[in-house]
Design an enzyme around this catalytic site. Structure first.
Site, PDB file in Angstrom:
ATOM      1  N   TYR A 193       6.939  61.629 -16.945  1.00  0.00           N
ATOM      2  CA  TYR A 193       7.756  60.428 -17.173  1.00  0.00           C
ATOM      3  C   TYR A 193       8.807  60.647 -18.261  1.00  0.00           C
ATOM      4  CZ  TYR A 193       5.339  57.797 -13.717  1.00  0.00           C
ATOM      5  OH  TYR A 193       4.884  57.361 -12.500  1.00  0.00           O
TER       6      TYR A 193
ATOM      7  N   ARG B 134      11.871  62.152 -16.822  1.00  0.00           N
ATOM      8  CA  ARG B 134      12.677  61.165 -16.101  1.00  0.00           C
ATOM      9  C   ARG B 134      13.351  60.180 -17.055  1.00  0.00           C
ATOM     10  NH1 ARG B 134       8.702  58.720 -11.899  1.00  0.00           N
ATOM     11  NH2 ARG B 134      10.492  57.394 -11.422  1.00  0.00           N
TER      12      ARG B 134
ATOM     13  N   GLN C  26      12.361  48.344  -5.658  1.00  0.00           N
ATOM     14  CA  GLN C  26      11.186  49.156  -5.984  1.00  0.00           C
ATOM     15  C   GLN C  26      11.546  50.143  -7.092  1.00  0.00           C
ATOM     16  OE1 GLN C  26       9.161  50.501  -2.050  1.00  0.00           O
ATOM     17  NE2 GLN C  26      11.253  49.990  -1.500  1.00  0.00           N
TER      18      GLN C  26
ATOM     19  N   ASP D 126      14.656  52.302 -12.456  1.00  0.00           N
ATOM     20  CA  ASP D 126      15.704  52.917 -13.274  1.00  0.00           C
ATOM     21  C   ASP D 126      16.651  51.938 -13.956  1.00  0.00           C
ATOM     22  OD1 ASP D 126      17.442  52.103 -11.145  1.00  0.00           O
ATOM     23  OD2 ASP D 126      17.176  54.008 -10.116  1.00  0.00           O
TER      24      ASP D 126
ATOM     25  N   HIS E 269       8.154  47.403  -9.105  1.00  0.00           N
ATOM     26  CA  HIS E 269       7.356  48.532  -9.598  1.00  0.00           C
ATOM     27  C   HIS E 269       7.586  48.809 -11.073  1.00  0.00           C
ATOM     28  CE1 HIS E 269       6.944  50.145  -5.185  1.00  0.00           C
ATOM     29  NE2 HIS E 269       6.188  49.088  -5.427  1.00  0.00           N
TER      30      HIS E 269
ATOM     31  N   CYS F  19       0.902  53.139 -29.902  1.00  0.00           N
ATOM     32  CA  CYS F  19       1.361  51.805 -30.291  1.00  0.00           C
ATOM     33  C   CYS F  19       1.429  51.713 -31.820  1.00  0.00           C
ATOM     34  CB  CYS F  19       0.380  50.778 -29.735  1.00  0.00           C
ATOM     35  SG  CYS F  19       0.750  49.084 -30.201  1.00  0.00           S
TER      36      CYS F  19
HETATM   37  C1  BJW Z   1      19.222  57.437   0.987  1.00  0.00           C
HETATM   38  C2  BJW Z   1      20.082  58.211   0.236  1.00  0.00           C
HETATM   39  C3  BJW Z   1      21.369  57.744   0.126  1.00  0.00           C
HETATM   40  C4  BJW Z   1      18.222  59.200   0.194  1.00  0.00           C
HETATM   41  N1  BJW Z   1      21.711  56.597   0.728  1.00  0.00           N
HETATM   42  N2  BJW Z   1      19.576  56.312   1.577  1.00  0.00           N
HETATM   43  C5  BJW Z   1      -1.237  48.418   2.958  1.00  0.00           C
HETATM   44  C6  BJW Z   1      -1.242  49.407   3.904  1.00  0.00           C
HETATM   45  C7  BJW Z   1      -1.389  50.740   3.540  1.00  0.00           C
HETATM   46  C8  BJW Z   1      -1.530  51.112   2.215  1.00  0.00           C
HETATM   47  C9  BJW Z   1      -1.523  50.132   1.252  1.00  0.00           C
HETATM   48  C10 BJW Z   1      -1.380  48.808   1.640  1.00  0.00           C
HETATM   49  N3  BJW Z   1      -1.382  48.055   0.500  1.00  0.00           N
HETATM   50  C11 BJW Z   1      -1.542  48.873  -0.566  1.00  0.00           C
HETATM   51  C12 BJW Z   1      -1.648  50.146  -0.128  1.00  0.00           C
HETATM   52  C13 BJW Z   1      -1.863  51.322  -1.012  1.00  0.00           C
HETATM   53  C14 BJW Z   1      -0.612  51.807  -1.697  1.00  0.00           C
HETATM   54  C15 BJW Z   1       0.346  52.321  -0.616  1.00  0.00           C
HETATM   55  O1  BJW Z   1       1.313  51.697  -0.249  1.00  0.00           O
HETATM   56  N4  BJW Z   1       0.118  53.498  -0.100  1.00  0.00           N
HETATM   57  C16 BJW Z   1       0.962  54.068   0.949  1.00  0.00           C
HETATM   58  C17 BJW Z   1       1.704  55.284   0.411  1.00  0.00           C
HETATM   59  C18 BJW Z   1       0.107  54.360   2.129  1.00  0.00           C
HETATM   60  N5  BJW Z   1       0.016  50.758  -2.498  1.00  0.00           N
HETATM   61  C19 BJW Z   1      -0.373  50.486  -3.750  1.00  0.00           C
HETATM   62  O2  BJW Z   1      -1.275  51.124  -4.269  1.00  0.00           O
HETATM   63  C20 BJW Z   1       0.332  49.371  -4.490  1.00  0.00           C
HETATM   64  N6  BJW Z   1      -0.608  48.533  -5.118  1.00  0.00           N
HETATM   65  C21 BJW Z   1      -1.394  47.708  -4.448  1.00  0.00           C
HETATM   66  O3  BJW Z   1      -1.302  47.510  -3.264  1.00  0.00           O
HETATM   67  O4  BJW Z   1      -2.315  47.089  -5.226  1.00  0.00           O
HETATM   68  C22 BJW Z   1      -3.312  46.252  -4.626  1.00  0.00           C
HETATM   69  C23 BJW Z   1      -4.147  45.715  -5.754  1.00  0.00           C
HETATM   70  C24 BJW Z   1      -4.367  44.342  -5.823  1.00  0.00           C
HETATM   71  C25 BJW Z   1      -5.151  43.817  -6.846  1.00  0.00           C
HETATM   72  C26 BJW Z   1      -5.715  44.678  -7.790  1.00  0.00           C
HETATM   73  C27 BJW Z   1      -5.488  46.042  -7.725  1.00  0.00           C
HETATM   74  C28 BJW Z   1      -4.700  46.555  -6.700  1.00  0.00           C
HETATM   75  C29 BJW Z   1       1.203  49.906  -5.623  1.00  0.00           C
HETATM   76  C30 BJW Z   1       2.340  50.746  -5.175  1.00  0.00           C
HETATM   77  C31 BJW Z   1       3.074  51.311  -6.399  1.00  0.00           C
HETATM   78  C32 BJW Z   1       4.114  52.330  -6.029  1.00  0.00           C
HETATM   79  N7  BJW Z   1       4.578  52.987  -7.200  1.00  0.00           N
HETATM   80  C33 BJW Z   1       5.578  54.028  -7.092  1.00  0.00           C
HETATM   81  C34 BJW Z   1       5.687  54.775  -8.440  1.00  0.00           C
HETATM   82  C35 BJW Z   1       6.410  53.907  -9.480  1.00  0.00           C
HETATM   83  C36 BJW Z   1       6.521  54.589 -10.788  1.00  0.00           C
HETATM   84  C37 BJW Z   1       7.410  55.783 -10.757  1.00  0.00           C
HETATM   85  O5  BJW Z   1       8.627  55.638 -10.529  1.00  0.00           O
HETATM   86  O6  BJW Z   1       6.916  56.894 -10.971  1.00  0.00           O
HETATM   87  O7  BJW Z   1       6.843  53.451  -6.724  1.00  0.00           O
HETATM   88  S1  BJW Z   1       5.268  55.145  -5.736  1.00  0.00           S
HETATM   89  C38 BJW Z   1       6.971  55.424  -5.349  1.00  0.00           C
HETATM   90  O8  BJW Z   1       7.188  55.006  -3.974  1.00  0.00           O
HETATM   91  C39 BJW Z   1       7.764  54.469  -6.238  1.00  0.00           C
HETATM   92  C40 BJW Z   1       8.759  53.887  -5.264  1.00  0.00           C
HETATM   93  O9  BJW Z   1       9.233  52.653  -5.743  1.00  0.00           O
HETATM   94  C41 BJW Z   1       7.963  53.801  -3.987  1.00  0.00           C
HETATM   95  C42 BJW Z   1       8.803  53.732  -2.742  1.00  0.00           C
HETATM   96  O10 BJW Z   1       9.553  54.893  -2.567  1.00  0.00           O
HETATM   97  P1  BJW Z   1      11.048  54.786  -2.011  1.00  0.00           P
HETATM   98  O11 BJW Z   1      11.879  54.066  -2.986  1.00  0.00           O
HETATM   99  O12 BJW Z   1      11.029  54.275  -0.649  1.00  0.00           O
HETATM  100  O13 BJW Z   1      11.507  56.335  -2.090  1.00  0.00           O
HETATM  101  P2  BJW Z   1      11.305  57.486  -1.007  1.00  0.00           P
HETATM  102  O14 BJW Z   1      11.566  58.775  -1.709  1.00  0.00           O
HETATM  103  O15 BJW Z   1      10.040  57.363  -0.290  1.00  0.00           O
HETATM  104  O16 BJW Z   1      12.472  57.230   0.060  1.00  0.00           O
HETATM  105  C43 BJW Z   1      13.833  57.374  -0.272  1.00  0.00           C
HETATM  106  C44 BJW Z   1      14.660  56.941   0.932  1.00  0.00           C
HETATM  107  O17 BJW Z   1      16.015  56.971   0.567  1.00  0.00           O
HETATM  108  C45 BJW Z   1      14.509  57.852   2.160  1.00  0.00           C
HETATM  109  O18 BJW Z   1      14.318  57.046   3.312  1.00  0.00           O
HETATM  110  C46 BJW Z   1      15.855  58.577   2.236  1.00  0.00           C
HETATM  111  O19 BJW Z   1      16.256  58.850   3.570  1.00  0.00           O
HETATM  112  C47 BJW Z   1      16.763  57.554   1.616  1.00  0.00           C
HETATM  113  N8  BJW Z   1      17.962  58.102   0.985  1.00  0.00           N
HETATM  114  N9  BJW Z   1      19.378  59.342  -0.212  1.00  0.00           N
HETATM  115  C48 BJW Z   1      20.775  55.936   1.468  1.00  0.00           C
HETATM  116  N10 BJW Z   1      22.296  58.455  -0.556  1.00  0.00           N
HETATM  117 ZN    ZN Z   2      -1.113  48.137 -29.052  1.00  0.00          ZN
END
Ligand code: BJW
Ligand code: ZN
Length: 256
Positions: free
Chosen positions: A76, A79, A112, A115, A130, A158
């Site tokens: 992190y 980044r 999501q 940044d 996020h 902290c």
């Molecule tokens: C361009 C381009 C250009 C490139 N122009 N386009 C239901 C079903 C299945 C699974 C789950 C579900 N519910 C929950 C889950 C589990 C899990 C999940 O989703 N897993 C899947 C992977 C299967 N979800 C969770 O765990 C979430 N929490 C949750 O559900 O909690 C429940 C709960 C309730 C009560 C108590 C406890 C728990 C949390 C999800 C958190 C995601 N966090 C991250 C990291 C953030 C921190 C960090 O930055 O490090 O968020 S993961 C990462 O993925 C980040 C992003 O926001 C997220 C999405 O990624 P994104 O933005 O789509 O990026 P990419 O790289 O995947 O895609 C980029 C796209 O851009 C591509 O399509 C390219 O083609 C395109 N592109 N250049 C236009 N120039």
């Molecule tokens: Zn503290």
């Protein structure tokens, strides 16, 4: 205005998208890492992505942080260093112009991304699902602070209670911020146009907003380099870099 070299289909897709946006009383936008790619920030998945050669479970879960907080902080902090110099690109500015062209409250930007570039570009109604990489959260007293402009130690603590700090982002298995999520759901069910930009649409619950929008009768427009999991739900797909597609779309809306 047609860009030279465009196919008839591509120009027709732009016109359909523009006409959907024109008549929509409320618009919601869901963005992902792709919208920041042209600012020089890597996306997560795929070649050259942040997670290439990295096991997600090693960096983006609370278990990984508990097991090896120094390792996670190295990821992190690298980044965070970029955050100080990175600037919004033409895609971010086009989304800010789109909000500006709408009555207050009729436009919601759901992101999501962690940044902060949508705010830097001038969007006002932003829901960060996020978290934000510029902020830290104390694992002891839960205090949240904006430390965007500072370099942090390898294992920052902290100042108030001495516990280890963590990035104020949402990792896998963690819940999304309750208020932002509730507002995102409300904006999604109230909109007539749902614009999905630069996301692979595989991370839930954020990706689920796309089908909710569609079920509620909104027209879905996808902007991405390539088709994604969202494409089957999209009424219109505009494929290319968002830094080119979005300004062109906004320009079409201005000129009519
Ligand atoms: C361009 C381009 C250009 C490139 N122009 N386009 C239901 C079903 C299945 C699974 C789950 C579900 N519910 C929950 C889950 C589990 C899990 C999940 O989703 N897993 C899947 C992977 C299967 N979800 C969770 O765990 C979430 N929490 C949750 O559900 O909690 C429940 C709960 C309730 C009560 C108590 C406890 C728990 C949390 C999800 C958190 C995601 N966090 C991250 C990291 C953030 C921190 C960090 O930055 O490090 O968020 S993961 C990462 O993925 C980040 C992003 O926001 C997220 C999405 O990624 P994104 O933005 O789509 O990026 P990419 O790289 O995947 O895609 C980029 C796209 O851009 C591509 O399509 C390219 O083609 C395109 N592109 N250049 C236009 N120039
Ligand atoms: Zn503290």
């Amino acid at each position: 205005m047609a860009a030279s070299g465009d196919s008839v289909e591509k120009q027709a897709a732009f016109e359909t998208a523009a006409s959907i946006i024109r008549v929509a009383e409320r618009i919601a936008v869901l963005t992902g890492a792709g919208v920041s790619a042209e600012s020089g920030l890597p996306t997560f998945r795929g070649a050259g992505g942040l997670w290439e050669g990295q096991r997600v479970e090693d960096v983006a879960t609370p278990f990984a942080f508990r097991r090896n907080p120094e390792f996670v902080w190295r990821f992190y902090n690298a980044r965070r260093t970029n955050l100080r110099t990175v600037r919004p690109n033409a895609g971010h500015f086009a989304l800010a112009a789109l909000e500006e062209s709408r009555p207050a409250g009729a436009f919601t930007l759901i992101t999501q991304n962690v940044d902060g570039l949508h705010r830097a570009a001038g969007n006002r109604r932003i829901l960060e699902l996020h978290g934000n990489l510029g902020r830290v959260r104390c694992t002891g007293c839960a205090r949240i602070e904006d430390r965007r402009d500072e370099a942090l130690d390898d294992l920052p603590r902290c100042e108030r209670c001495g516990a280890v700090l963590r990035p104020d982002v949402v990792w896998f298995h963690e819940p999304l911020p309750e208020d932002s999520w509730a507002e995102a759901e409300a904006a999604t069910s109230a909109c007539q146009c749902f614009l999905v930009v630069g996301t692979s649409a595989i991370v839930y619950p954020a990706a689920g907003l796309i089908s909710s929008a569609q079920c509620n009768g909104a027209a879905v427009i996808e902007v991405n380099l390539e088709p994604t999991e969202a494409s089957r739900l999209a009424d219109v797909g505009l494929y290319g870099p968002s830094g080119k597609i979005l300004p062109r779309l906004v320009e079409m809306l201005r000129s009519t």
